[in-house]
Design an enzyme around this catalytic site. Structure first.
Site, PDB file in Angstrom:
ATOM      1  N   GLY A  12       0.673  -1.236  -0.079  1.00  0.00           N
ATOM      2  CA  GLY A  12      -0.203  -0.066   0.074  1.00  0.00           C
ATOM      3  C   GLY A  12       0.951   1.202   0.057  1.00  0.00           C
ATOM      4  O   GLY A  12       0.203   2.589   0.574  1.00  0.00           O
ATOM      5  N   THR A  13       1.970   1.304  -0.448  1.00  0.00           N
ATOM      6  CA  THR A  13       2.517   2.518  -0.649  1.00  0.00           C
ATOM      7  C   THR A  13       2.088   3.617  -1.562  1.00  0.00           C
ATOM      8  O   THR A  13       2.148   4.943  -1.364  1.00  0.00           O
ATOM      9  CB  THR A  13       4.213   2.274  -1.149  1.00  0.00           C
ATOM     10  OG1 THR A  13       4.109   2.054  -2.361  1.00  0.00           O
ATOM     11  CG2 THR A  13       4.894   1.374  -0.105  1.00  0.00           C
ATOM     12  N   ILE A  88      -8.823 -10.171 -10.144  1.00  0.00           N
ATOM     13  CA  ILE A  88      -9.699  -9.589 -11.514  1.00  0.00           C
ATOM     14  C   ILE A  88     -11.069  -9.181 -11.261  1.00  0.00           C
ATOM     15  O   ILE A  88     -11.805 -10.207 -10.780  1.00  0.00           O
ATOM     16  CB  ILE A  88      -9.407 -10.476 -12.660  1.00  0.00           C
ATOM     17  CG1 ILE A  88      -8.119 -11.209 -12.797  1.00  0.00           C
ATOM     18  CG2 ILE A  88      -9.913 -10.215 -13.907  1.00  0.00           C
ATOM     19  CD1 ILE A  88      -7.226 -10.221 -13.504  1.00  0.00           C
ATOM     20  N   LEU A  89     -11.299  -7.990 -11.671  1.00  0.00           N
ATOM     21  CA  LEU A  89     -13.006  -7.836 -11.361  1.00  0.00           C
ATOM     22  C   LEU A  89     -13.738  -8.188 -12.645  1.00  0.00           C
ATOM     23  O   LEU A  89     -13.049  -8.137 -13.933  1.00  0.00           O
ATOM     24  CB  LEU A  89     -13.031  -6.111 -11.095  1.00  0.00           C
ATOM     25  CG  LEU A  89     -12.217  -5.776  -9.890  1.00  0.00           C
ATOM     26  CD1 LEU A  89     -11.718  -4.245 -10.145  1.00  0.00           C
ATOM     27  CD2 LEU A  89     -12.974  -6.008  -8.722  1.00  0.00           C
ATOM     28  N   ASN A 103      -6.060   1.827 -12.879  1.00  0.00           N
ATOM     29  CA  ASN A 103      -5.101   0.799 -12.315  1.00  0.00           C
ATOM     30  C   ASN A 103      -3.878   1.633 -12.662  1.00  0.00           C
ATOM     31  O   ASN A 103      -3.515   2.122 -13.678  1.00  0.00           O
ATOM     32  CB  ASN A 103      -5.517  -0.392 -13.105  1.00  0.00           C
ATOM     33  CG  ASN A 103      -4.190  -1.448 -12.804  1.00  0.00           C
ATOM     34  OD1 ASN A 103      -4.008  -1.612 -11.356  1.00  0.00           O
ATOM     35  ND2 ASN A 103      -3.418  -2.135 -13.517  1.00  0.00           N
ATOM     36  N   HIS A 105       0.330   0.256 -13.038  1.00  0.00           N
ATOM     37  CA  HIS A 105       1.181  -0.829 -13.488  1.00  0.00           C
ATOM     38  C   HIS A 105       2.469  -0.638 -13.628  1.00  0.00           C
ATOM     39  O   HIS A 105       2.960   0.470 -14.175  1.00  0.00           O
ATOM     40  CB  HIS A 105       0.733  -1.463 -14.641  1.00  0.00           C
ATOM     41  CG  HIS A 105       1.308  -2.876 -15.138  1.00  0.00           C
ATOM     42  ND1 HIS A 105       0.797  -4.008 -14.454  1.00  0.00           N
ATOM     43  CD2 HIS A 105       2.358  -3.000 -15.958  1.00  0.00           C
ATOM     44  CE1 HIS A 105       1.886  -5.137 -14.871  1.00  0.00           C
ATOM     45  NE2 HIS A 105       2.573  -4.393 -15.771  1.00  0.00           N
ATOM     46  N   SER A 137       2.591   2.947 -15.628  1.00  0.00           N
ATOM     47  CA  SER A 137       1.500   3.327 -16.548  1.00  0.00           C
ATOM     48  C   SER A 137       0.278   3.351 -15.833  1.00  0.00           C
ATOM     49  O   SER A 137       0.019   2.485 -14.974  1.00  0.00           O
ATOM     50  CB  SER A 137       1.241   2.288 -17.580  1.00  0.00           C
ATOM     51  OG  SER A 137       2.420   2.135 -18.528  1.00  0.00           O
ATOM     52  N   ASP A 146      -4.769  -5.349 -17.731  1.00  0.00           N
ATOM     53  CA  ASP A 146      -3.785  -4.189 -18.146  1.00  0.00           C
ATOM     54  C   ASP A 146      -3.817  -3.660 -19.695  1.00  0.00           C
ATOM     55  O   ASP A 146      -2.879  -3.142 -20.269  1.00  0.00           O
ATOM     56  CB  ASP A 146      -2.372  -4.803 -17.961  1.00  0.00           C
ATOM     57  CG  ASP A 146      -1.831  -5.094 -16.552  1.00  0.00           C
ATOM     58  OD1 ASP A 146      -2.319  -4.620 -15.655  1.00  0.00           O
ATOM     59  OD2 ASP A 146      -1.374  -6.158 -16.466  1.00  0.00           O
TER      60      ASP A 146
HETATM   61  C1  GRF Z   1       2.876  -1.043  -7.719  1.00  0.00           C
HETATM   62  O1  GRF Z   1       4.115  -1.398  -8.318  1.00  0.00           O
HETATM   63  C2  GRF Z   1       1.784  -1.208  -8.829  1.00  0.00           C
HETATM   64  O2  GRF Z   1       2.171  -0.414  -9.971  1.00  0.00           O
HETATM   65  C3  GRF Z   1       1.512  -2.626  -8.868  1.00  0.00           C
HETATM   66  O3  GRF Z   1       1.318  -3.111  -7.554  1.00  0.00           O
HETATM   67  C4  GRF Z   1       2.407  -2.400  -6.932  1.00  0.00           C
HETATM   68  C5  GRF Z   1       1.759  -2.046  -5.556  1.00  0.00           C
HETATM   69  O4  GRF Z   1       2.659  -1.638  -4.764  1.00  0.00           O
HETATM   70  N1  GRF Z   1       0.048  -2.652  -9.386  1.00  0.00           N
HETATM   71  P1  GRF Z   1       2.266  -0.823  -3.478  1.00  0.00           P
HETATM   72  O5  GRF Z   1       1.050  -1.829  -2.789  1.00  0.00           O
HETATM   73  O6  GRF Z   1       1.442   0.388  -3.670  1.00  0.00           O
HETATM   74  O7  GRF Z   1       3.362  -0.630  -2.620  1.00  0.00           O
END
Ligand code: GRF
Length: 191
Positions: A12-13, A88-89, A103, A105, A137, A146
């Site tokens: 969750g950063t 996957i939703l 999203n 990625h 992205s 994606d």
């Molecule tokens: C991130 O790299 C994001 O792009 C991907 O999952 C990771 C989640 O990291 N979808 P965090 O949980 O927000 O630290």
């Protein structure tokens, strides 16, 4: 005030960047809920920030996961952010919130995306492909994993001595900034 919901599965950063953005009023929105499909530190971050935090366990609700999550989100929600959300939703969920789900990625899509491409695998794939740059992205969520329209990307150089771990941490720093700015732009309809 626009209403924001964030879905998480991990550390969750990115969620934390959103929480900080809302608290610092860089994002003009109310974070009305954080929903996780597993117990994770992202959920803990929401609890610590006193944001309604919901666990919809993917193992308990496997076929109805999307429905259960959908029931927690009001019709007037303005934006749903998948920030490291791994389930996957389904089609009904995506259609209900068409154009309101984004999203993030950790690659320059369409490179290194799709089902199963998450975490360090994405960064290792970029290194193995001999790419000289990677990045992140943000895209609208469609039924193709994606595969929805790209909203914004940030690029990061891959150095010769980069590992999947070092590349991941470089890309994450860019993710946090890009995500906060895209959310604010989308909420003010200036994308
Ligand atoms: C991130 O790299 C994001 O792009 C991907 O999952 C990771 C989640 O990291 N979808 P965090 O949980 O927000 O630290």
């Amino acid at each position: 005030m626009p209403k924001l919901v964030v879905l998480v599965s991990g550390g969750g950063t990115n969620l934390q960047a959103i929480i900080d953005g809302v608290n610092q009023k860089v994002i003009d929105a109310e974070l009305i809920a954080v929903i996780a499909d597993r117990e994770c530190f992202g959920l803990e971050r929401a609890r610590l920030a006193h944001i309604p935090a919901h666990l919809v366990d993917r193992k308990l609700y496997r076929p109805e996961l999307s429905q259960k999550i959908s029931e927690l989100i009001p019709d007037d929600c303005d934006l749903i952010v998948l920030a490291g959300f791994l389930s996957i939703l389904n089609q009904q969920f995506i259609q209900r919130f068409e154009g309101k789900i984004i999203n993030i990625h950790p690659s320059l899509l369409p490179k290194h995306g799709g089902a199963g491409m998450w975490g360090l695998k994405v960064h290792q794939a970029a290194i193995d492909a001999g790419d000289t740059e990677s990045g992140c992205s943000i895209h609208f969520v469609s039924e193709e994993v994606d595969g929805g329209a790209i909203i914004a990307q940030a690029k990061v150089a891959i150095d010769v001595d980069d590992t999947a771990e070092s590349l991941q941490s470089k890309v994450l720093a860019f993710e946090h900034k890009l995500l906060v700015s895209v959310i604010q732009r989308l909420l003010t309809k200036s994308v």
